[in-house]
Write a protein that holds these residues in place. Structure first.
Motif, short mmCIF file in Angstrom:
data_model
loop_
_atom_site.label_atom_id
_atom_site.label_comp_id
_atom_site.label_asym_id
_atom_site.label_seq_id
_atom_site.Cartn_x
_atom_site.Cartn_y
_atom_site.Cartn_z
N LEU A 21 -9.63 6.90 4.67
CA LEU A 21 -9.51 6.17 3.41
C LEU A 21 -8.37 6.74 2.57
CD1 LEU A 21 -10.49 4.06 1.43
CD2 LEU A 21 -12.28 5.64 0.67
N THR A 22 -8.30 8.05 2.47
CA THR A 22 -7.23 8.68 1.69
C THR A 22 -5.87 8.31 2.26
OG1 THR A 22 -8.65 10.52 1.03
CG2 THR A 22 -6.26 10.89 0.94
N GLY A 23 -5.75 8.32 3.58
CA GLY A 23 -4.48 7.99 4.22
C GLY A 23 -4.09 6.54 4.01
N ILE A 24 -5.05 5.64 4.08
CA ILE A 24 -4.78 4.21 3.87
C ILE A 24 -4.33 3.96 2.43
CG2 ILE A 24 -5.87 1.94 3.71
CD1 ILE A 24 -7.63 2.88 6.13
N LEU A 25 -5.03 4.57 1.48
CA LEU A 25 -4.67 4.37 0.07
C LEU A 25 -3.27 4.89 -0.22
CD1 LEU A 25 -8.04 5.48 -1.59
CD2 LEU A 25 -7.22 3.14 -1.27
N ALA A 26 -2.87 5.97 0.44
CA ALA A 26 -1.55 6.55 0.22
C ALA A 26 -0.44 5.71 0.86
CB ALA A 26 -1.50 7.97 0.77
N ARG A 27 -0.77 4.99 1.93
CA ARG A 27 0.27 4.32 2.72
C ARG A 27 0.37 2.81 2.50
NH1 ARG A 27 -1.74 8.52 5.92
NH2 ARG A 27 -0.12 9.77 6.99
N VAL A 28 -0.67 2.18 1.98
CA VAL A 28 -0.62 0.74 1.82
C VAL A 28 0.52 0.35 0.86
CG1 VAL A 28 -2.24 0.64 -0.14
CG2 VAL A 28 -2.04 -1.31 1.44
N ASP A 29 1.18 -0.74 1.14
CA ASP A 29 2.31 -1.20 0.33
C ASP A 29 1.77 -1.76 -0.99
OD1 ASP A 29 4.52 -2.35 -0.81
OD2 ASP A 29 5.13 -3.47 0.98
N ARG A 30 1.94 -1.02 -2.06
CA ARG A 30 1.38 -1.43 -3.36
C ARG A 30 1.97 -2.76 -3.85
NH1 ARG A 30 -1.20 2.46 -6.61
NH2 ARG A 30 -0.47 1.32 -8.44
N SER A 31 3.20 -3.04 -3.44
CA SER A 31 3.83 -4.29 -3.89
C SER A 31 3.14 -5.51 -3.31
CB SER A 31 5.32 -4.30 -3.52
OG SER A 31 5.49 -4.39 -2.10
N MET A 32 2.38 -5.32 -2.22
CA MET A 32 1.67 -6.43 -1.59
C MET A 32 0.31 -6.69 -2.24
SD MET A 32 3.67 -7.51 0.83
CE MET A 32 2.53 -8.53 1.74
N LEU A 33 -0.16 -5.74 -3.03
CA LEU A 33 -1.52 -5.84 -3.58
C LEU A 33 -1.54 -6.70 -4.85
CD1 LEU A 33 -2.65 -2.11 -3.29
CD2 LEU A 33 -3.25 -3.99 -1.75
N PRO A 34 -2.51 -7.60 -4.98
CA PRO A 34 -2.72 -8.28 -6.26
C PRO A 34 -3.25 -7.29 -7.28
CG PRO A 34 -4.49 -8.81 -4.73
CD PRO A 34 -3.48 -8.00 -3.96
N ALA A 35 -3.35 -7.72 -8.51
CA ALA A 35 -3.76 -6.80 -9.58
C ALA A 35 -5.11 -6.15 -9.28
CB ALA A 35 -3.81 -7.56 -10.91
N ALA A 36 -6.06 -6.94 -8.80
CA ALA A 36 -7.38 -6.37 -8.51
C ALA A 36 -7.30 -5.34 -7.38
CB ALA A 36 -8.35 -7.48 -8.12
N GLY A 37 -6.43 -5.59 -6.41
CA GLY A 37 -6.25 -4.65 -5.31
C GLY A 37 -5.62 -3.35 -5.77
N GLN A 38 -4.65 -3.44 -6.66
CA GLN A 38 -4.03 -2.23 -7.18
C GLN A 38 -5.03 -1.41 -7.99
OE1 GLN A 38 -0.19 -2.59 -9.05
NE2 GLN A 38 0.44 -4.29 -7.75
N ALA A 39 -5.84 -2.09 -8.80
CA ALA A 39 -6.85 -1.38 -9.59
C ALA A 39 -7.88 -0.71 -8.69
CB ALA A 39 -7.53 -2.35 -10.55
N ALA A 40 -8.29 -1.41 -7.63
CA ALA A 40 -9.26 -0.85 -6.70
C ALA A 40 -8.67 0.34 -5.96
CB ALA A 40 -9.70 -1.92 -5.71
N ARG A 41 -7.41 0.21 -5.55
CA ARG A 41 -6.75 1.31 -4.84
C ARG A 41 -6.67 2.55 -5.72
NH1 ARG A 41 -2.99 4.99 -5.77
NH2 ARG A 41 -2.16 5.86 -3.83
#
Length: 285
Positions: A84-104
């Motif tokens: 989970l820590t690795g995924i959160l660090a590597r996911v492309d934040r620009s692809m995330l909607p607002a709710a996804g960024q807040a959750a991340r």
């Protein structure tokens, strides 16, 4: 039975999601999923050593009627937190909607107890709408951990399965794939939604209840490579992809790319356990 190949399982899935996305009606969603799966592939390399069940534990699970890595029974170790820590660090934040960024961002600072509680709720099917965005990342981390464990299992020690549950972890299949070979009709392998294991399942037999009576098929116009196998006995269905017609596909990715078929058969009263990424983000009803 085919255990997952750790070198390729997430890389192939990400590549297929990327290939499906252009001009698709769910293009943004598929590109987001491709970014998430790419993060899964990268996170896999950093997992600490985990624990696998021994022969006695596998045998005991079989006698009790469940798979050895059943997520409701098998105690999670620290490897899924690292995933989970690795995924959160590597996911492309620009692809995330607002709710996804807040959750991340919330999960990045969440304590172990909060993360464990989210995983428990997903495994138990208790998904609150307020947690839906977080659950997507939790599911991704559980997939990485369980796929790594599955790949390291000994096939010879695993008990056979009679119905549709994964023989490694008991999770429902995301889809079936029919490949040429064996007979003129080919063989069907079901693909696990959690650990990516594939296992043989008789064709024209309901994945959910085992019935061979009153099986019918639905498909979208112009798609010869995909059908929904519908059972009148239990009103369940499963997706079947035909590799001879499609040539290139990845079951979990192509399932996400064919949700129009789910709508079609759902309107006729058939249902199934949804793709884990769809299930994680779904409303309680």
């Amino acid at each position: 039975m085919r255990l997952p190949d750790l070198a390729t399982v997430f890389a192939r899935r990400a590549a297929r999601l990327t290939a499906l996305a252009p001009a698709h009606e769910l293009e943004g969603f598929l590109r987001l999923m491709a970014s998430l799966v790419s993060a899964q592939h990268a996170a896999l390399a950093d997992l600490p050593a985990g624990r696998l069940p021994g022969a006695a534990e596998i045998a005991g699970a079989g006698r009790a009627g469940h798979a050895p890595l059943d997520p409701a029974m098998w105690k999670r170790d620290a490897s899924w937190h690292a995933a989970l820590t690795g995924i959160l660090a590597r996911v492309d934040r620009s692809m995330l909607p607002a709710a996804g960024q807040a959750a991340r961002d919330a999960l990045a600072v969440a304590g172990r107890d909060e993360r464990e509680a989210l995983a428990d709720r997903f495994v138990g099917g208790d998904i609150a709408q307020a947690d839906a965005a977080k659950m997507i990342f939790v599911v991704a981390a559980l997939q990485v951990s369980w796929t790594r464990m599955a790949a390291l299992m000994d096939v010879g020690e695993l008990p056979p399965t009679e119905l549709g549950g994964c023989p490694v972890c008991g999770s429902p299949p995301v889809a079936g794939v029919v490949a040429p070979g064996g007979t003129k009709f080919g063989h069907r392998h079901l693909h696990c939604s959690l650990c990516a294991t594939a296992w043989r399942h008789v064709r024209v037999r309901c994945v959910n209840c085992g019935s061979t009576d009153k099986i019918s098929y639905r498909q979208l116009a112009g798609t010869s490579f995909l059908r929904a196998e519908c059972c009148e006995a239990c009103h369940g269905y499963s997706k079947v992809f035909y590799l001879e017609s499609a040539r290139v596909l990845e079951p979990l990715a192509d399932d996400l790319g064919s949700m129009g078929l789910d709508v079609l058969v759902g309107e006729e009263g058939f249902s199934r356990v949804a793709n884990p990424f769809v299930l994680a983000g779904a409303a309680p009803d």
